[in-house]
Design a protein around this motif. Structure first.
Motif, PDB file in Angstrom:
ATOM      1  N   ALA A 301      40.126  33.329  38.159  1.00 29.76           N
ATOM      2  CA  ALA A 301      40.951  32.766  38.188  1.00 29.76           C
ATOM      3  C   ALA A 301      42.174  31.997  37.967  1.00 29.76           C
ATOM      4  O   ALA A 301      43.731  31.784  38.316  1.00 29.76           O
ATOM      5  CB  ALA A 301      40.470  32.487  39.945  1.00 29.76           C
ATOM      6  N   HIS A 304      41.239  27.446  42.124  1.00 27.52           N
ATOM      7  CA  HIS A 304      41.038  27.859  43.719  1.00 27.52           C
ATOM      8  C   HIS A 304      41.984  28.059  44.300  1.00 27.52           C
ATOM      9  O   HIS A 304      43.128  27.661  44.209  1.00 27.52           O
ATOM     10  CB  HIS A 304      40.121  26.058  43.961  1.00 27.52           C
ATOM     11  N   PRO A 305      41.686  29.228  44.440  1.00 25.08           N
ATOM     12  CA  PRO A 305      42.404  29.895  46.198  1.00 25.08           C
ATOM     13  C   PRO A 305      42.491  28.690  47.506  1.00 25.08           C
ATOM     14  O   PRO A 305      42.035  27.620  47.619  1.00 25.08           O
ATOM     15  CB  PRO A 305      42.124  30.693  46.508  1.00 25.08           C
ATOM     16  N   ASP A 306      44.202  29.287  47.808  1.00 18.92           N
ATOM     17  CA  ASP A 306      43.885  28.159  48.978  1.00 18.92           C
ATOM     18  C   ASP A 306      42.450  28.339  49.680  1.00 18.92           C
ATOM     19  O   ASP A 306      41.633  29.080  50.212  1.00 18.92           O
ATOM     20  CB  ASP A 306      44.874  28.454  50.158  1.00 18.92           C
ATOM     21  N   GLY A 308      39.583  27.639  49.137  1.00 15.45           N
ATOM     22  CA  GLY A 308      38.552  27.720  48.031  1.00 15.45           C
ATOM     23  C   GLY A 308      37.636  26.687  47.320  1.00 15.45           C
ATOM     24  O   GLY A 308      36.529  27.397  46.861  1.00 15.45           O
ATOM     25  N   TRP A 324      37.896  33.390  48.561  1.00 12.37           N
ATOM     26  CA  TRP A 324      37.345  34.188  47.237  1.00 12.37           C
ATOM     27  C   TRP A 324      37.383  35.338  47.284  1.00 12.37           C
ATOM     28  O   TRP A 324      38.150  35.939  46.465  1.00 12.37           O
ATOM     29  CB  TRP A 324      36.000  33.360  46.575  1.00 12.37           C
ATOM     30  N   TRP A 327      40.754  36.675  48.177  1.00 13.59           N
ATOM     31  CA  TRP A 327      41.092  36.267  46.717  1.00 13.59           C
ATOM     32  C   TRP A 327      41.340  37.417  45.883  1.00 13.59           C
ATOM     33  O   TRP A 327      41.362  38.759  45.280  1.00 13.59           O
ATOM     34  CB  TRP A 327      41.120  35.467  45.883  1.00 13.59           C
ATOM     35  N   TRP A 328      39.885  38.273  45.616  1.00 14.84           N
ATOM     36  CA  TRP A 328      39.556  39.277  44.612  1.00 14.84           C
ATOM     37  C   TRP A 328      39.701  40.279  45.797  1.00 14.84           C
ATOM     38  O   TRP A 328      40.328  41.589  44.723  1.00 14.84           O
ATOM     39  CB  TRP A 328      37.414  39.017  44.895  1.00 14.84           C
ATOM     40  N   LYS A 331      43.159  41.774  44.647  1.00 15.17           N
ATOM     41  CA  LYS A 331      43.043  42.590  43.454  1.00 15.17           C
ATOM     42  C   LYS A 331      43.207  44.027  43.227  1.00 15.17           C
ATOM     43  O   LYS A 331      43.710  44.655  42.404  1.00 15.17           O
ATOM     44  CB  LYS A 331      42.054  42.021  42.097  1.00 15.17           C
TER      45      LYS A 331
END
Length: 624
Positions: A301, A304-306, A308, A324, A327-328, A331
């Motif tokens: 990534a 870190h995502p928000d 995360g 996470w 986020w995944w 994709k």
């Protein structure tokens, strides 16, 4: 004669004894008719002679084995793999080492030796028993039985078996795995199993059978071997085994065994579903496994995502996992391609090396290594003022003992393999790209080549060096304890400087403006410097702007200019002594006066901590 009853607290105080010092007794003392009281050793310990380094061939020949005889090597390992019934009997016999009656202890010691090689692995484990009498008698029995240290001979035999591939090799190694006396030996067995995973063009039957073994260690090793063995050019390497491995791993009930299988499947097959399963598993795993997975996620990534960042509590970890996973999932179809194209480099293996100081003056300081499950993997005790420890690529540990004026290479069991005497109190060491080493002492910096010969030594007139590191550009940087609080006058003729650089020949590197040498914060304690990028360091210091209320802190400085670019304020009087910037952006800080090793996020929140036990204090901490 029976063991004496424990003394009351007041009598112990009058005698000056402490149960915590029991580990300090000499393992070579002969048995006594009663349990021996521990001897408190003060002052410098006698130097321990280095152990003889043996090649695999030399170790096997000294054990009486032919390095080219596969069947006999296999028989050697089978002799050390007692069945369940015999294991139970041996364990009960070893427990009797701690019996109250001396005659019972003597009988148990003689009895266990009758089991011969079958008892060796269990005796190795008993060497670490908290009862000093049990540990002593385990060492005594092993000395009588061993021509070569057990771990050395076993490791050599395992590697030879993997190379020779005698019939039944995989089954024998799978059977022996739970008895491995160290993680290093266990890792060697796992590597060997991957080399044996294909037999006659198909999956090795013993490994397929081990997928349903009662032992989680065996199940995990079989899943990893059947995933990583075979053709390295293929993502699914052993086609006939893959469906069985996949089914076994997804159904695995043991969290650590499931992690091993999922981790291997993720990095080998590069199938997106396994990464999602890894993230879902994190709340059930030790924190070290979280650090490993977080590193993989960040390499995918970039940041870190928000939401995360992994916090300290189980609830915070669960929320970060959800972030996470979201986020995944977003994709979509791109996930497989991104994972397949990732050039993964293991920057974080979930291991933590810790120096634990003994401020009581009893030479019981130690260095310990925590595994990803945060359990001790190794411990080296009885050290004299250890100030640094570094893990070498071969798995051995290099320990700096300031109180002994030496740097020693040791195996994970603590056996000294190499000694380099470095006078003037060594404080830090760093490995060099060419295999050499830099050692920083209170009044000199010494460079050794890879064979241990001294290349140069840069001397200082003052006994004031307190920390140093090797920089990525080839220079060395070190700090001295020259300190002047803001507003304090500088004595005539004294240059206000406490940060120095040396080139690769040991010659001082002057700054761009020689008239303005680099002077950073108020640095006063020996410590370990953290590296940030190519030209920044993390320094443990004290802000003396308000001398009535000094502030302990960790600060990040540019090496060439001395400019401060970041700081973290520590609890007052906590005494920070090491700092490391982690791959997740957090900072690992040792607060020695509080006996705490803490990880703080970029916002200053503590997300993890460790404390030393047995009356010791955390002095340094490093993660790798």
């Amino acid at each position: 004669m029976r063991r004496p009853r424990p003394l009351t607290g007041s009598v112990l105080l009058l005698c000056g004894l402490s149960a915590a010092l029991a580990a300090g007794q000499d393992p070579d003392d002969p048995p006594a008719k009663v349990k021996r009281q521990p001897i408190v050793k003060k002052g410098k310990a006698a130097p321990e002679p280095p152990a003889l380094k043996l090649s695999d061939e030399e170790a096997l020949r000294k054990t009486g084995l032919d390095p080219a005889d596969g069947p006999k090597l296999l028989a050697y390992l089978k002799q050390r793999t007692p069945d369940v019934v015999d294991q139970g009997r041996i364990v009960e016999t070893i427990k009797a080492f701690g019996a109250d009656d001396f005659d019972d202890r003597e009988r148990a010691t003689a009895e266990v030796e009758r089991y011969g090689a079958a008892a060796a692995a269990l005796l190795k484990k008993a060497e670490k028993d908290p009862d000093p009498e049990v540990a002593y008698r385990a060492r005594l029995a092993l000395r009588r039985m061993e021509k070569v240290p057990h771990a050395v001979a076993t490791t050599a035999a395992v590697r030879a078996v993997a190379r020779l591939k005698p019939d039944g090799a995989a089954a024998a190694l799978v059977a022996y795995l739970p008895l491995a006396d160290s993680e290093a030996v266990a890792d060697t067995i796992r590597e060997a199993l991957a080399a044996l995973a294909v037999s006659g063009g198909k999956a090795e039957p013993a490994l397929v059978a081990a997928l349903t073994d009662p032992s989680p260690l065996r199940r995990a090793a079989a899943a990893v071997a059947l995933t990583e063995g075979g053709d390295p050019g293929e993502r699914v390497r052993i086609k006939d085994a893959y469906p069985k491995v996949r089914e076994a791993v997804l159904a695995e009930a043991d969290p650590e065994a499931k992690f091993a299988g999922l981790w291997s499947l993720t990095l080998t097959t590069r199938e997106a579903e396994y990464l999602g399963e890894l993230v879902r598993l994190l709340p059930k795993l030790g924190r070290g496994r979280l650090w490993q997975v977080e590193d993989l996620l960040l390499q995918l990534a970039g940041t870190h995502p928000d939401g995360g960042r992994f916090g300290k509590t189980p609830e915070a970890v669960g929320k970060a996992c959800d972030a996470w996973l979201g986020w995944w999932k977003a994709k979509g179809a791109k996930a497989d391609a991104e994972l397949a194209g990732l050039k993964y480099v293991a920057r974080m293996r979930g291991l933590t090396d810790i120096v634990e100081m003994d401020n009581r003056g009893t030479n019981q300081a130690r260095v310990v290594g925590l595994g990803p499950d945060l359990k001790e993997r190794w411990r080296i005790s009885g050290l004299s003022i250890p100030t640094d420890v570094k893990a070498a690529p071969n798995g051995n540990l290099w320990v700096v003992e300031s109180g002994q004026n030496r740097v020693t290479e040791r195996d994970p069991a603590g056996t000294i393999l190499t000694t380099r005497m470095v006078y003037n109190q060594p404080v830090n060491l760093d490995f060099l790209p060419d295999g050499g080493m830099l050692v920083f002492c209170r009044s000199q910096v010494v460079r050794f080549d890879k064979t241990g010969n001294q290349v140069w030594a840069a001397q200082r007139q003052n006994y004031d060096l307190i920390a140093g590191r090797h920089l990525p550009n080839g220079e060395a940087v070190f700090l001295t304890n020259y300190n002047r609080a803001p507003g304090q006058p500088v004595p005539a003729g004294l240059v206000p400087q406490n940060l120095f650089r040396l080139d690769d020949k040991g010659v001082e590197v002057k700054g761009a403006d020689p008239k303005n040498p680099v002077l950073i914060g108020y640095v006063f304690m020996p410590q370990w410097l953290g590296l940030v990028g190519d030209d920044r360091i993390l320094v443990c210091e004290r802000d003396m702007t308000n001398r009535a209320q000094p502030v302990d802190q960790v600060a990040e400085y540019e090496v060439k200019t001395g400019k401060q670019v970041w700081k973290h304020v520590c609890p007052q009087g906590s005494g920070p002594t090491s700092a490391q910037r982690l791959v997740n952006g957090n900072t690992l800080i040792c607060l020695m006066n509080q006996n705490r090793l803490v990880e703080v996020d970029p916002f200053g929140a503590e997300v993890w901590e460790y404390q030393a036990k047995d009356g010791l204090q955390v002095g340094r901490g490093y993660r790798r």
